[in-house]
Design an enzyme around this catalytic site. Structure first.
Site, short mmCIF file in Angstrom:
data_model
loop_
_atom_site.label_atom_id
_atom_site.label_comp_id
_atom_site.label_asym_id
_atom_site.label_seq_id
_atom_site.Cartn_x
_atom_site.Cartn_y
_atom_site.Cartn_z
N ASP A 23 0.86 -1.19 0.00
CA ASP A 23 0.00 0.00 0.00
C ASP A 23 0.90 1.25 0.00
OD1 ASP A 23 -2.18 1.65 -0.08
OD2 ASP A 23 -3.22 0.71 1.59
N GLU A 39 -10.39 7.42 3.40
CA GLU A 39 -9.36 6.94 4.33
C GLU A 39 -9.43 7.66 5.68
OE1 GLU A 39 -5.57 5.90 2.60
OE2 GLU A 39 -6.38 6.04 0.60
C1 BGC Z 1 -4.25 7.67 -1.93
C2 BGC Z 1 -3.86 7.99 -3.29
C3 BGC Z 1 -3.84 9.48 -3.35
C4 BGC Z 1 -2.82 9.99 -2.38
C5 BGC Z 1 -2.85 11.48 -2.34
C6 BGC Z 1 -3.14 8.09 -1.04
O1 BGC Z 1 -3.35 7.70 0.24
O2 BGC Z 1 -4.54 6.32 -1.82
O3 BGC Z 1 -4.69 7.39 -4.21
O4 BGC Z 1 -3.61 9.97 -4.61
O5 BGC Z 1 -2.94 9.45 -1.11
O6 BGC Z 1 -2.11 11.97 -1.31
C1 BGC Z 2 -5.07 3.10 -0.09
C2 BGC Z 2 -5.32 1.94 -0.99
C3 BGC Z 2 -5.14 2.33 -2.42
C4 BGC Z 2 -3.77 2.95 -2.61
C5 BGC Z 2 -3.51 3.40 -4.01
C6 BGC Z 2 -3.80 3.81 -0.41
O1 BGC Z 2 -3.69 4.97 0.32
O2 BGC Z 2 -5.02 2.66 1.24
O3 BGC Z 2 -6.60 1.41 -0.77
O4 BGC Z 2 -5.30 1.21 -3.25
O5 BGC Z 2 -3.62 4.04 -1.76
O6 BGC Z 2 -4.23 4.50 -4.35
#
Ligand code: BGC
Ligand code: BGC
Length: 826
Positions: free
Chosen positions: A327, A524
């Site tokens: 992740d 999140e």
């Molecule tokens: C998300 C990403 C996102 C990024 C932005 C990550 O936690 O999963 O998809 O673009 O944070 O800060």
């Molecule tokens: C998230 C994931 C996601 C990844 C990529 C992470 O922050 O926890 O669920 O697949 O970012 O965007």
């Protein structure tokens, strides 16, 4: 253990400590914890992928591995985000896969077309297959298609998982998987980071809506159905219209203490297996090719470092033969690791690092680790074998390039696809109360009100065009239907009239009113809460329901939310109450049940609370006492009268986690402090406050709910926001979030002004340079403050100047990065 630096400087203490460590290795290893987190794979359920190993393919892989350089192998195990890599670097670093994170849209344009996406991807792919390589390995591309292909303009957006769970219809889930895969394929991609098969057990968790159910039975059945739909099965397995699925997040993401995102889970090994491991068995038994490791810890050990779970359970006991994807920079959270230096994760069983930022440094460090033996060659070969195996199964070695595949450019958001989403919306709706007002009578005049009524962004929630989904409006969703639009069409088709007024000020008295309200989008950790109450819009929506009621108008309340919420006052104020979850782009599905063309079929897949602090609350609890039990849901076929529900008087100030100051209130245990260089320090408690002694700073509440801060220019003073316990915003800083302040400059600064977080600061003098009557938003990336460890930060915002300054602050929070946010330099 943290040592006070003062103690460390004392030579006696230092030598005593050294002695303890040397003489007592047992003490140094904290045996209690290690024992506790021990994993016993034999106690776990076994699984068996239906795909099986193909001898000929495995032999081909063996031959390829023999020819590949270490550099080539290391390139396969790193996944950058496209924003940080140029196509020519794919060949230079032998990169095996690329992702686009939430909202990482081509050219920063969220209206990017399917062609824009294919144009973005094609050059990276072409670079990977450039001639002249000893072994040519095509690159694959991943995106979070978590409720449809949600990063893409015009895509079909399905209800988020919580709503699908209420529908309890695995066959429907399979069709949703198929449509999602087809839309992902249309943009030239190979892989989705879905489904989330978390079993959310504490609804304070900001990702509760990504979970199908608090009960592993629905999550397990759905894991199988969604993987089958996304990847295809039998002869159609990873066929031309299918993509690689990712079961995530392994393991226990929904089991953390307090529902804290990325937190620690203290459940027993038995419960971890029984409640949270179960859906993985079904995902593997249906052939999922990818599993994403989770950010969370189990009993103090980060999953990315947990060899017992990644290798022992997942790859061993469950026989998973695909690859484990990391992740977002999650490996960097392992003690002793950084985002770019972390052999621990790989040796624990991770196969692909998610390094969207500083991947070149990671590449260099991994090469070093392999060359010096920190990472055994056998482990590297195992990871690369798994990656190549999945690529073979996907057929990428034989396929044309993304732009030339038959499924690419197939239309997305088609009426057929939307019809399935609409069906899902109707089936996900749960009727909690209906004292005779639903279905709407044909020919009725219906008032449609509430901030969610004509708001496709709100009905779609997070992971929609951007990561947080918070900055969208209806014209970002071509082909979609808001709840109001859906209702209007169907009310009129039945000879009635629809009056639209968000604040319910209709010119004419309606026969019935529908109020659509609820949570605004989040993703999140941004959605973590300290309770299960509705934060913003709680008072306003209740007032709306009550005022309609007072006028003698029957009211239907429709809630948009990513979790069950304590809302008894709202339920009492309404004649009917519908939990609509986060339905996505097809608002017409809501109308289908409200007008009575379809009956309610949704049943709660999450227990509904009686009090805002009633969490965790799960079916099977000892003394289970929900407001509405797991499985509850009324229908037209089985009506019931609902009596008044008990209301809880509460004085708690509910706030969103990353909101510090808003609407005149300091939230979440944060406080505002005034201080100067003469050691004067005062807390602002809601009334005008002037620093004693120097009077260098005065803070006062204003009628527009702002906080006015006036520096007198005689000596340096600071305005700070902090909490009693230091804040952990390391993850937020990693995730490219910004400190965002809505403020107005009443009188421009006379000297430099610095904005600080913790011990680091940047100048914001230029930004403040002009006084004006308008509020503006100052956004500074948290990455500007990462010269320090942000996991225990005493202050989350500090404005300091020696000069005079007069500002009004309306809002202070952490927010999603906007394009162009950079570290200010003057
Ligand atoms: C998300 C990403 C996102 C990024 C932005 C990550 O936690 O999963 O998809 O673009 O944070 O800060
Ligand atoms: C998230 C994931 C996601 C990844 C990529 C992470 O922050 O926890 O669920 O697949 O970012 O965007």
């Amino acid at each position: 253990m943290k040592l006070d630096p003062k103690i460390c400087r004392n030579p006696f203490v230092v030598s005593w400590l050294a002695l303890m460590v040397a003489a007592s290795p047992v003490w140094a290893a904290t045996p209690g914890k290690a024992d506790q987190a021990a994993v016993h794979p034999a106690k776990w359920p076994a699984a068996r992928s239906p795909i099986g190993l193909d001898k000929a393919t495995e032999a081909k892989i063996t031959a390829m591995l023999a020819q590949m350089s270490v550099e080539q192998k290391v390139g396969q195990i790193i996944q950058p985000e496209w924003k940080t890599i140029k196509p020519e670097e794919v060949i230079q670093y032998h990169i095996g896969s690329i992702e686009n994170g939430g909202g990482a849209v081509p050219g920063g344009n969220k209206h990017a077309t399917v062609k824009d996406w294919v144009d973005l991807i094609e050059p990276y792919y072409q670079a990977s297959v450039a001639p002249g390589q000893k072994v040519t390995i095509p690159l694959i591309w991943a995106s979070d298609a978590v409720h449809g292909h949600n990063n893409v303009y015009g895509a079909t957006l399905f209800p988020h998982n919580i709503g699908l769970g209420a529908a309890n219809d695995p066959e429907l889930i399979r069709r949703i998987g198929e449509v999602t895969a087809a839309e992902v394929r249309s943009t030239g991609m190979d892989w989705t980071f879905a489904p989330t098969i978390a079993v959310a057990r504490d609804d304070r968790w900001g990702r509760t809506y990504e979970s199908y159910s608090e009960d592993p039975r629905i999550a397990s059945t759905y894991a199988a159905a969604m993987v089958a739909g996304i990847q295809g099965t039998g002869a159609d397995f990873l066929g031309p219209n299918h993509v690689i699925a990712t079961a995530k997040h392994f393991l226990g993401d929904g089991s953390t203490d307090g529902g804290r995102d990325q937190g620690d889970s203290t459940v027993s090994e038995t419960d971890l297996a029984r409640l949270h491991g179960a859906p993985y068995v079904d995902a593997i038994n249906t052939g999922t090719q990818s599993v994403m490791a989770s950010f969370n810890s189990w009993q103090g050990v980060k999953l990315h470092a947990n060899k017992g779970l990644l290798t022992g359970v997942l790859k061993g006991r469950m026989g998973f033969d695909g690859f484990i994807m990391g992740d977002w920079l999650a490996h960097g959270q392992i003690p002793g690791c950084t985002n770019s230096d972390c052999s621990q994760a790989f040796n624990a069983g991770l196969d692909i690092y998610n390094q969207p930022q500083d991947w070149k440094l990671l590449y260099a460090n991994l090469l070093r680790d392999v060359k010096n033996g920190t990472i055994p060659m056998a482990r590297l070969d195992d990871a690369v074998r798994r990656i190549l195996r999945v690529k073979f199964r996907m057929g990428v070695f034989d396929q044309p390039s993304p732009a030339n595949r038959p499924a690419t450019f197939q239309p997305i958001g088609t009426p057929q696809h939307r019809a399935i989403a609409r069906e899902a919306v109707a089936k996900s709706m749960v009727l909690l109360k209906n004292n005779g007002v639903l279905p709407l009578k044909p020919g009725a005049t219906v008032l449609i009100a509430g901030n969610g009524a004509d708001n496709i962004a709100m009905q779609s929630g997070g992971w929609t065009l951007s990561w947080q989904g918070a900055d969208n409006s209806n014209n970002d969703f071509p082909g979609a239907t808001s709840i109001y639009e859906g209702l209007k069409a169907q009310i009129e088709a039945k000879g009635g009239q629809a009056l639209f007024s968000p604040d319910a000020t209709a010119p004419q008295k309606p026969d019935v009113a529908i109020v659509v309200f609820g949570e605004t989008p989040y993703a999140e950790f941004m959605g973590d809460q300290s309770d299960v109450a509705l934060h913003y819009g709680n008072t306003e929506s209740l007032a709306l329901l009550k005022s309609l009621k007072a006028q003698g108008i029957p009211v239907v309340a429709v809630l948009l939310s990513g979790r069950p919420l304590y809302l008894n006052p709202h339920i009492n104020a309404a004649d009917a109450f519908v939990a609509a979850w986060l339905p996505g782009s097809e608002g017409a599905g809501v109308a289908d049940v409200l007008v009575g063309d379809k009956d309610f079929q949704g049943r709660l897949s999450f227990s509904w609370p009686k009090r805002p602090d009633q969490t965790p609350l799960n079916v099977g609890d000892v003394n289970y006492d929900p407001q509405f039990a797991y499985g509850f849901g009324l229908s037209y076929a089985q009506p019931a009268q609902t009596a008044q529900l008990p209301e809880v008087a509460s004085t708690t100030k509910y706030g969103e986690k990353n909101v510090y100051f808003s609407k005149g209130t300091v939230w979440n245990g944060y406080g505002v402090t005034l201080s100067d260089n003469d050691n004067h320090r005062m807390d602002y408690v809601g009334t005008q406050t002037t620093l004693y002694g120097t009077a260098a700073l005065t803070v006062s509440p204003q009628d527009d709910a702002s906080l006015r801060a006036v520096w007198n220019g005689k000596t340096q003073a600071s305005l700070s926001v902090g909490a009693e316990a230091p804040s952990d915003i390391a993850r937020e800083a990693n995730g490219a979030m910004v400190l965002s302040m809505t403020l107005r400059v009443n009188a421009a600064p006379t000297k430099e002004v610095r904005l600080g977080v913790g011990s680091a600061s940047v100048p914001v003098t230029a930004w403040l340079a002009e006084a004006s009557s308008a509020y503006r938003v100052l956004s500074v990336p948290l990455s500007c403050f990462t010269s320090q460890d942000l996991s225990a930060t005493p202050t989350v915002m500090q404005l300091t100047t020696e000069g005079a300054l007069d500002i009004s602050i309306q809002d202070i929070r952490l927010g999603e990065t906007k394009p162009g946010a950079a570290c200010p330099t003057q």
